[in-house]
Design a protein around this motif. Structure first.
Motif, short mmCIF file in Angstrom:
data_model
loop_
_atom_site.label_atom_id
_atom_site.label_comp_id
_atom_site.label_asym_id
_atom_site.label_seq_id
_atom_site.Cartn_x
_atom_site.Cartn_y
_atom_site.Cartn_z
N SER A 23 44.17 42.37 46.12
CA SER A 23 45.68 42.33 45.91
C SER A 23 46.22 42.47 44.26
O SER A 23 47.28 42.90 44.27
N GLY A 24 45.23 42.19 43.58
CA GLY A 24 45.73 41.95 42.19
C GLY A 24 45.97 40.73 41.69
O GLY A 24 46.09 40.05 40.62
N GLN A 25 46.73 39.68 42.77
CA GLN A 25 47.05 38.43 42.45
C GLN A 25 45.57 37.54 43.03
O GLN A 25 46.04 36.23 43.08
N LEU A 26 44.81 38.13 43.36
CA LEU A 26 43.58 37.50 44.01
C LEU A 26 43.88 36.04 44.87
O LEU A 26 44.02 34.94 44.17
N PHE A 78 32.62 33.42 34.45
CA PHE A 78 33.41 34.55 35.00
C PHE A 78 34.84 34.44 34.30
O PHE A 78 35.39 33.44 34.18
N LEU A 79 35.39 35.83 33.88
CA LEU A 79 36.39 35.80 33.14
C LEU A 79 37.86 36.31 33.90
O LEU A 79 37.60 37.19 34.82
N HIS A 80 39.00 35.57 33.98
CA HIS A 80 40.03 35.93 34.76
C HIS A 80 40.74 37.38 34.21
O HIS A 80 40.29 37.80 32.96
N GLY A 81 41.68 37.76 34.99
CA GLY A 81 42.49 39.06 34.64
C GLY A 81 43.59 38.64 33.63
O GLY A 81 43.76 37.53 33.20
N ALA A 82 44.48 39.58 33.28
CA ALA A 82 45.49 39.52 32.27
C ALA A 82 46.81 38.69 33.00
O ALA A 82 46.90 38.68 34.07
N GLY A 127 33.43 39.15 35.39
CA GLY A 127 34.93 39.26 34.94
C GLY A 127 35.79 40.37 35.83
O GLY A 127 35.12 41.25 36.65
N TYR A 128 37.03 39.92 35.98
CA TYR A 128 37.97 40.70 36.98
C TYR A 128 39.09 41.53 35.93
O TYR A 128 39.52 40.87 35.15
N SER A 129 39.41 42.72 36.23
CA SER A 129 40.35 43.55 35.47
C SER A 129 39.91 43.52 33.92
O SER A 129 39.03 43.87 33.62
N VAL A 130 41.02 42.93 32.88
CA VAL A 130 40.79 42.75 31.73
C VAL A 130 39.47 42.04 31.43
O VAL A 130 38.92 42.03 30.44
N GLY A 131 39.38 40.83 32.16
CA GLY A 131 38.19 40.15 32.09
C GLY A 131 36.92 40.68 32.18
O GLY A 131 35.99 40.47 31.49
N ALA A 188 28.58 41.21 35.97
CA ALA A 188 29.25 41.62 37.29
C ALA A 188 30.64 41.75 37.00
O ALA A 188 31.34 41.12 36.59
N ILE A 189 30.92 43.06 37.38
CA ILE A 189 32.25 43.67 36.85
C ILE A 189 33.24 44.17 38.20
O ILE A 189 32.64 44.53 39.00
N ALA A 190 34.55 43.52 38.13
CA ALA A 190 35.27 43.96 39.39
C ALA A 190 36.52 44.56 38.75
O ALA A 190 37.37 43.97 38.00
N SER A 191 36.90 45.78 39.11
CA SER A 191 38.18 46.40 38.85
C SER A 191 38.40 46.58 37.39
O SER A 191 39.41 46.15 36.83
N MET A 192 37.27 46.91 36.61
CA MET A 192 37.43 47.14 35.15
C MET A 192 38.16 48.45 35.11
O MET A 192 37.78 49.56 35.21
N PRO A 193 39.36 48.45 34.21
CA PRO A 193 40.27 49.34 33.64
C PRO A 193 39.31 50.15 32.35
O PRO A 193 38.64 49.61 31.78
N ARG A 194 39.09 51.24 32.60
CA ARG A 194 38.22 52.20 31.79
C ARG A 194 38.85 52.07 30.32
O ARG A 194 38.08 51.93 29.45
N LYS A 195 39.99 52.52 30.13
CA LYS A 195 40.77 52.41 29.15
C LYS A 195 41.96 51.50 28.84
O LYS A 195 43.18 51.89 28.89
#
Length: 260
Positions: free
Chosen positions: A229-232, A33-37, A102-106, A124-131
């Motif tokens: 929350s974005g800060q998980l 599992f990959l963290h966000g930015a 991963g979450y976000s960028v992850g 398993a994808i959570a809150s993935m930015p499309r671009k």
């Protein structure tokens, strides 16, 4: 459950990750599992434990340019490092199947791993930015400390605020990376899309990607995970971990889910 820190060499640099190994490994499978930015593996301990409780070996890495991994972040570097970690898990633990989440960028890195390397048996994808913006740079603890940007010793940094303040400069410097819609055709692994309210990712982005996958006959599962929350926080990480673990366990038990 306690984790142990490990590292592998990728392109001449150390790639750090925490391993959660259950006493009774009930599944011949593993998960990443990959963290966000601007985060690190140290902030994802509750998620790692939640997945490992399903009996899977779990790796939570510091992505390039984050935490203890000091190589500069770029999307190709992050994808290659994740692929090497899947190889490590298959070799060390005889993992027949490896899921990557991963979450976000992850999440976007995980999606590209599924599209470009075929090394993931499920996503398993959570809150993935499309671009997302490819924020090439080094946000590792060592680099931030050298630049005087550390807020505390546990890796919580001012990088997010600095990035927000300089967002116009960042947009001018780095081009947008490939639209995730363009990767849909080449993603063969089954995908779990976890969605909910998230302040930093348009839910229409997630919706457009997984509806396009459905339209093209891909294997897609949706799971509503509520407000993020974005800060998980702990409860959010446990929620993501539980959904990810349940999906991987169920998918890997189905004989039709075979990596090609």
């Amino acid at each position: 459950m306690r984790s142990q820190e490990h590292k592998i060499r990728v392109n001449g640099s150390d790639y750090f990750f925490d391993l959660y190994v259950p006493e009774n490994n009930r599944h011949p499978s593993a998960a990443i599992f990959l963290h966000g930015a601007f985060c690190s593996k140290s902030q994802y301990t509750h998620l790692g434990a939640a997945i490992s409780n399903k009996g899977m070996v779990v790796a939570i890495p510091d992505m390039p340019g984050h935490g203890k991994t000091t190589s500069e972040f770029s999307m190709p570097e992050a994808v290659e490092s994740t692929q090497e970690l899947t190889n490590f898990l298959r070799a060390r633990y005889n993992a027949e199947k490896v899921g990557v989440g991963g979450y976000s960028v992850g999440a976007r890195v995980a999606f590209e791993v599924g599209a470009k390397t075929r090394s993931a048996d499920a996503l398993a994808i959570a809150s993935m930015p499309r671009k997302p913006i490819d924020y090439v740079g080094n946000y590792s603890t060592a680099a931030l400390r050298a630049r005087g940007e550390i807020r505390s010793d546990n890796g919580i940094v001012r990088a997010r605020q600095l990035h927000t303040r300089n967002i116009k400069e960042t947009y001018n410097r780095f081009a947008e990376i490939e639209d995730a819609i363009g990767l849909v055709d080449v993603v063969e692994a089954p995908v779990l899309f976890m969605y909910g309210f998230d302040f930093h990712v348009k839910q229409s982005d997630n919706y457009s990607v997984f509806t396009e996958m459905e339209r093209r006959g891909k294997s897609v599962t949706r799971a509503y995970v509520g407000r993020m929350s974005g800060q998980l926080m702990e409860k959010e990480l446990k929620r993501l971990g539980k959904e990810t673990a349940s999906y991987f366990a169920k998918t890997f038990e189905e004989p039709s889910r075979v990596r090609t």
